[in-house]
Enzyme design. Structure first.
Site, PDB file in Angstrom:
ATOM      1  N   ARG A 124       3.579  -3.091  -1.049  1.00 15.23           N
ATOM      2  CA  ARG A 124       3.289  -2.862  -2.325  1.00 15.23           C
ATOM      3  C   ARG A 124       2.287  -1.973  -3.287  1.00 15.23           C
ATOM      4  NH1 ARG A 124       8.518  -2.385  -3.024  1.00 15.23           N
ATOM      5  NH2 ARG A 124       9.996  -4.311  -2.311  1.00 15.23           N
ATOM      6  N   ASP A 125       2.045  -1.235  -3.340  1.00 15.81           N
ATOM      7  CA  ASP A 125       1.002  -0.287  -4.096  1.00 15.81           C
ATOM      8  C   ASP A 125       0.698  -1.323  -5.841  1.00 15.81           C
ATOM      9  OD1 ASP A 125      -0.444   2.074  -4.640  1.00 15.81           O
ATOM     10  OD2 ASP A 125      -0.885   1.053  -6.476  1.00 15.81           O
ATOM     11  N   ILE A 126      -0.727  -1.649  -5.421  1.00 15.37           N
ATOM     12  CA  ILE A 126      -0.648  -2.544  -6.894  1.00 15.37           C
ATOM     13  C   ILE A 126      -0.418  -2.473  -8.152  1.00 15.37           C
ATOM     14  CG2 ILE A 126      -3.472  -2.279  -7.218  1.00 15.37           C
ATOM     15  CD1 ILE A 126      -3.864  -5.691  -7.263  1.00 15.37           C
ATOM     16  N   GLU A 141      -9.275   7.549  -3.134  1.00 13.84           N
ATOM     17  CA  GLU A 141      -9.726   6.322  -3.541  1.00 13.84           C
ATOM     18  C   GLU A 141     -10.276   4.850  -2.916  1.00 13.84           C
ATOM     19  OE1 GLU A 141      -7.428   4.285  -7.001  1.00 13.84           O
ATOM     20  OE2 GLU A 141      -7.012   5.703  -7.945  1.00 13.84           O
ATOM     21  N   VAL A 142      -9.425   4.117  -1.964  1.00 12.95           N
ATOM     22  CA  VAL A 142      -9.942   3.741  -0.650  1.00 12.95           C
ATOM     23  C   VAL A 142      -9.559   4.172   0.695  1.00 12.95           C
ATOM     24  CG1 VAL A 142      -8.716   1.838   0.739  1.00 12.95           C
ATOM     25  CG2 VAL A 142      -8.030   2.330  -1.806  1.00 12.95           C
ATOM     26  N   HIS A 186      -4.414   5.524   4.187  1.00 17.04           N
ATOM     27  CA  HIS A 186      -2.683   5.550   4.175  1.00 17.04           C
ATOM     28  C   HIS A 186      -1.949   6.351   3.604  1.00 17.04           C
ATOM     29  CE1 HIS A 186      -4.773   5.209   1.281  1.00 17.04           C
ATOM     30  NE2 HIS A 186      -4.701   5.562  -0.136  1.00 17.04           N
ATOM     31  N   MET A 187      -0.231   6.379   3.913  1.00 16.04           N
ATOM     32  CA  MET A 187       0.279   6.561   3.116  1.00 16.04           C
ATOM     33  C   MET A 187       0.716   6.537   1.927  1.00 16.04           C
ATOM     34  SD  MET A 187       3.810   7.668   5.660  1.00 16.04           S
ATOM     35  CE  MET A 187       3.581   9.387   7.149  1.00 16.04           C
ATOM     36  N   HIS A 188       1.525   7.044   1.217  1.00 14.94           N
ATOM     37  CA  HIS A 188       2.065   6.721  -0.224  1.00 14.94           C
ATOM     38  C   HIS A 188       3.475   7.079   0.115  1.00 14.94           C
ATOM     39  CE1 HIS A 188      -1.690   5.978  -3.083  1.00 14.94           C
ATOM     40  NE2 HIS A 188      -1.811   6.665  -2.266  1.00 14.94           N
TER      41      HIS A 188
HETATM   42  P1  5GP Z   1      -5.667   6.113  -2.662  1.00 12.62           P
HETATM   43  O1  5GP Z   1      -5.680   7.158  -3.852  1.00 12.62           O
HETATM   44  O2  5GP Z   1      -6.571   6.240  -2.123  1.00 12.62           O
HETATM   45  O3  5GP Z   1      -4.538   8.141  -2.066  1.00 12.62           O
HETATM   46  O4  5GP Z   1      -4.980   5.549  -3.181  1.00 12.62           O
HETATM   47  C1  5GP Z   1      -5.320   3.772  -3.490  1.00 12.62           C
HETATM   48  C2  5GP Z   1      -4.052   3.007  -3.641  1.00 12.62           C
HETATM   49  O5  5GP Z   1      -4.146   1.954  -3.508  1.00 12.62           O
HETATM   50  C3  5GP Z   1      -3.777   3.424  -4.879  1.00 12.62           C
HETATM   51  O6  5GP Z   1      -2.376   3.819  -4.880  1.00 12.62           O
HETATM   52  C4  5GP Z   1      -4.088   2.095  -5.494  1.00 12.62           C
HETATM   53  O7  5GP Z   1      -3.526   1.419  -7.083  1.00 12.62           O
HETATM   54  C5  5GP Z   1      -3.678   1.207  -4.569  1.00 12.62           C
HETATM   55  N1  5GP Z   1      -4.778  -0.704  -4.027  1.00 12.62           N
HETATM   56  C6  5GP Z   1      -6.099  -0.190  -4.700  1.00 12.62           C
HETATM   57  N2  5GP Z   1      -6.676  -1.824  -4.740  1.00 12.62           N
HETATM   58  C7  5GP Z   1      -5.255  -1.953  -4.367  1.00 12.62           C
HETATM   59  C8  5GP Z   1      -5.426  -3.289  -3.866  1.00 12.62           C
HETATM   60  O8  5GP Z   1      -6.112  -4.149  -3.607  1.00 12.62           O
HETATM   61  N3  5GP Z   1      -3.927  -4.100  -3.453  1.00 12.62           N
HETATM   62  C9  5GP Z   1      -2.875  -2.736  -3.234  1.00 12.62           C
HETATM   63  N4  5GP Z   1      -1.577  -3.784  -3.174  1.00 12.62           N
HETATM   64  N5  5GP Z   1      -2.944  -1.785  -3.589  1.00 12.62           N
HETATM   65  C10 5GP Z   1      -3.955  -1.625  -4.766  1.00 12.62           C
END
Ligand code: 5GP
Length: 116
Positions: free
Chosen positions: A29-31, A95-96, A100-102
């Site tokens: 799950r997304d945080i 961001e990360v 990853h796929m949401h």
């Molecule tokens: P991006 O913007 O890279 O596509 O999505 C990164 C996602 O990772 C964001 O939706 C953010 O809320 C989630 N995220 C960031 N740090 C953590 C974490 O430590 N744990 C979890 N479960 N999700 C995270």
């Protein structure tokens, strides 16, 4: 390449609400959920972004969809509908840097997802 926090989640070195894990993929799950159901589905292999995808990644990237489909059913959003989303790079809002796929669902999402 330095480890991202998602790699640490795969290795269970930091906590996450993991919904699925096998030798190829981890889903958790997304945080900061953007919808009632917001799950991140990632290859265990630390591919930084779509820009780094190679032909040898085809199988695992296809498998992300198989896992997404199962999780959509498990989350109860398969019938109502959901969105699968992959951000790439700065303008894509990534961001990360562990691909990853949401999986987002559980409410009408509109035509696009707007993030604050
Ligand atoms: P991006 O913007 O890279 O596509 O999505 C990164 C996602 O990772 C964001 O939706 C953010 O809320 C989630 N995220 C960031 N740090 C953590 C974490 O430590 N744990 C979890 N479960 N999700 C995270």
């Amino acid at each position: 390449m330095s480890e991202t926090l998602f790699t640490k989640i795969v290795k269970r070195e930091i906590p996450a609400d993991i919904l699925f894990q096998d030798d190829r993929v981890t889903a958790f799950r997304d945080i900061h959920p953007q919808a009632p159901s917001h799950v991140l589905i990632i290859p265990n292999k630390p591919i930084p972004s779509v820009n780094d995808v190679t032909p040898e990644d085809e199988a695992v990237l296809g498998y992300l969809f198989v896992v997404a489909r199962k999780l959509a059913e498990q989350e109860g959003v398969a019938e109502s509908g959901y969105r699968l989303l992959i951000n790439c790079g700065d303008d894509g809002g990534q961001e990360v840097y562990h691909l990853h796929m949401h999986l987002l669902g559980g409410r009408p999402l509109g035509r696009m997802v707007a993030r604050a």
